[in-house]
Design an enzyme around this catalytic site. Structure first.
Site, mmCIF file in Angstrom:
data_model
loop_
_atom_site.group_PDB
_atom_site.id
_atom_site.type_symbol
_atom_site.label_atom_id
_atom_site.label_comp_id
_atom_site.label_asym_id
_atom_site.label_seq_id
_atom_site.Cartn_x
_atom_site.Cartn_y
_atom_site.Cartn_z
ATOM 1 N N ASP A 16 0.934 -1.233 -0.048
ATOM 2 C CA ASP A 16 0.092 -0.052 0.090
ATOM 3 C C ASP A 16 0.780 1.161 -0.063
ATOM 4 O OD1 ASP A 16 -2.904 -1.014 0.073
ATOM 5 O OD2 ASP A 16 -2.512 -1.805 1.825
ATOM 6 N N ARG A 97 2.300 6.324 16.629
ATOM 7 C CA ARG A 97 1.881 7.348 15.675
ATOM 8 C C ARG A 97 2.154 8.600 15.892
ATOM 9 N NH1 ARG A 97 2.368 2.906 13.006
ATOM 10 N NH2 ARG A 97 0.336 1.303 12.958
ATOM 11 N N ASP A 126 -5.817 4.719 12.879
ATOM 12 C CA ASP A 126 -4.220 5.435 12.754
ATOM 13 C C ASP A 126 -4.355 6.846 11.807
ATOM 14 O OD1 ASP A 126 -2.814 3.503 14.352
ATOM 15 O OD2 ASP A 126 -2.450 2.108 12.595
ATOM 16 N N SER A 177 -3.687 -8.852 9.287
ATOM 17 C CA SER A 177 -3.129 -7.597 9.190
ATOM 18 C C SER A 177 -2.263 -7.300 10.420
ATOM 19 C CB SER A 177 -4.213 -6.364 8.912
ATOM 20 O OG SER A 177 -3.621 -4.882 9.300
#
Ligand code: ARG
Length: 401
Positions: A16, A97, A126, A177
């Protein structure tokens, strides 16, 4: 004119974020894409990732070792806050993050970029953490989010990438994931989407199955100084070393797994598996030491602060005025949180079996039931009369009806 001239893209090396590079350039007219990969102890080799970004068309590919800052500035405050979202999740992904956002903003300023970008989809937490953190650090920067807007399926994304020489994943890619860093692993999707399905052993990588753990218990001693872990089994250790050693020890006993349904900020309930051996043990030990060294009212009041703090961090408000104010409260409470906690690891359990501290408020001659007791038992009578007076008055009125 494209959406931006020069963009710094948060880069992981996955399909991605790789596809984001040609997409930004070709669909959105971005001239220069600079990628930024941060090493947070996820265990990936970063040189191939650096090269992969260049192969996909990045003008510049930055790799930043941020492990030390991650532990010192993000994980350690969270330990002092005993931060557990919904009482269970030690925020291992969430904490990364705001740090990545800070690195993106710093790079954008250094390289004169007018935007930053990330590859988050529109369904997760996120994206919120990135967008809000970036806005807090530099409100003038644009945030570009190709994966939130391109509407391509997994297959279409891979096909798009192949047109620009981005190799499709070699092996049949895992149904899960996974996000990973030194603090832990977060696993979702695939068979885990059915909340009734027991996670297969294959989802775990940091923790042993109980069947494979030692048949003898192991004790670990964690030493804290001003609320921060500084010693492991009597040895002073640097932060990153301490975290990774404790992960290995606890993981070998199958300690650190979480299977939960959690509430995302965007309103979706999701089934999440976590592995966070060291973080869970450190928070458990730290909380125990606080009970030993803080007054009752501070301990109790801090529990409420911790709940709010955990929600703020989960919900992307790391750089927000309330979070900063709570940090000040928490810092103020930590000076006396010194000592050692002894934990017994055995077959997936971590049980606190002892604690000692030079700064403890525990008083033997008050606590004891032995002959050296100094507590004034007669004083209890008057105290209870006053303490229970409102309840006594209420009961008498109720009876008179
Ligand atoms: N639900 C967790 C969080 O919001 C972890 C999400 C991590 N991503 C993943 N691909 N498993 O912090």
């Amino acid at each position: 004119m494209g959406r931006a001239e020069r963009v710094v893209l948060a880069y992981s090396g996955g399909v991605d974020t790789s596809v984001c590079i040609p997409y930004l350039k070709n669909e959105w007219g971005v001239k220069d894409v600079i990628t930024l990969a941060a090493d947070l102890g996820q265990g990936d080799e970063l040189e191939p990732i650096r090269q992969k970004a260049l192969d996909a068309g990045a003008k510049e590919s930055l790799v930043i070792d941020a492990i030390e800052a991650f532990i010192q500035e993000y994980a350690f405050p969270a330990i002092q806050a005993n931060a557990l979202y919904e009482n269970r999740y030690p925020l291992t992904t969430s904490l990364a993050r705001p740090l990545i956002a800070k690195l993106l903003v710093a790079a954008a300023e250094k390289y004169g970029a007018d935007a930053v970008a990330h590859g988050c989809t529109g369904k997760g937490n996120d994206q919120v953490r990135f967008d809000v953190s970036i806005a807090a650090l530099n409100p003038d920067l644009k945030v570009l989010t190709p994966a939130r807007e391109w509407g391509m399926s997994r297959e279409e994304t891979i096909a798009y990438g192949e047109r620009f020489g981005i190799p499709s994943p070699v092996k049949k890619s895992s149904p899960y994931s996974i996000d990973r860093n030194l603090l832990g692993r977060s696993i979702e999707a695939g068979p885990l989407e059915d909340p009734w399905n027991e996670p297969l052993e294959e989802v775990y990588a940091m923790t042993k199955a109980i069947a494979d753990t030692p048949d003898q218990p192991e004790y670990v001693e964690i030493g804290f100084t001003a609320g921060l872990p500084t010693h492991l089994n009597g040895m002073e250790l640097a932060a990153v070393k301490l975290l990774s050693q404790l992960n290995a020890i606890a993981g070998s006993h199958g300690v650190g797994r979480i299977d939960m349904i959690e509430n995302r900020l965007v309103g979706i309930k999701s089934r999440e598996i976590y592995e966070a051996p060291a973080m869970l043990m450190l928070i458990q030990a730290h909380r125990d030491l606080e009970s030993f060294t803080l007054t009752a009212d501070v301990t109790h009041y801090k529990r409420g602060i911790e709940e709010t703090y955990s929600q703020l961090v989960y919900n992307g408000l790391w750089y927000s005025p309330l979070k900063i104010a709570l940090d000040a409260f928490i810092q103020q409470t930590q000076a006396q949180v010194n000592g050692t906690v002894r934990i017994k690891l055995f077959k997936g359990t971590a049980t606190i079996v002892g604690r000692k501290s030079e700064t403890s408020l525990y008083t033997d001659d008050l606590a004891t039931y032995g002959a050296n007791d100094t507590f004034d038992h007669k004083a209890a009578e008057g105290f209870i009369y006053v303490w229970g007076l409102p309840t006594r008055i209420w009961a008498e009125k109720m009876r008179q009806g």
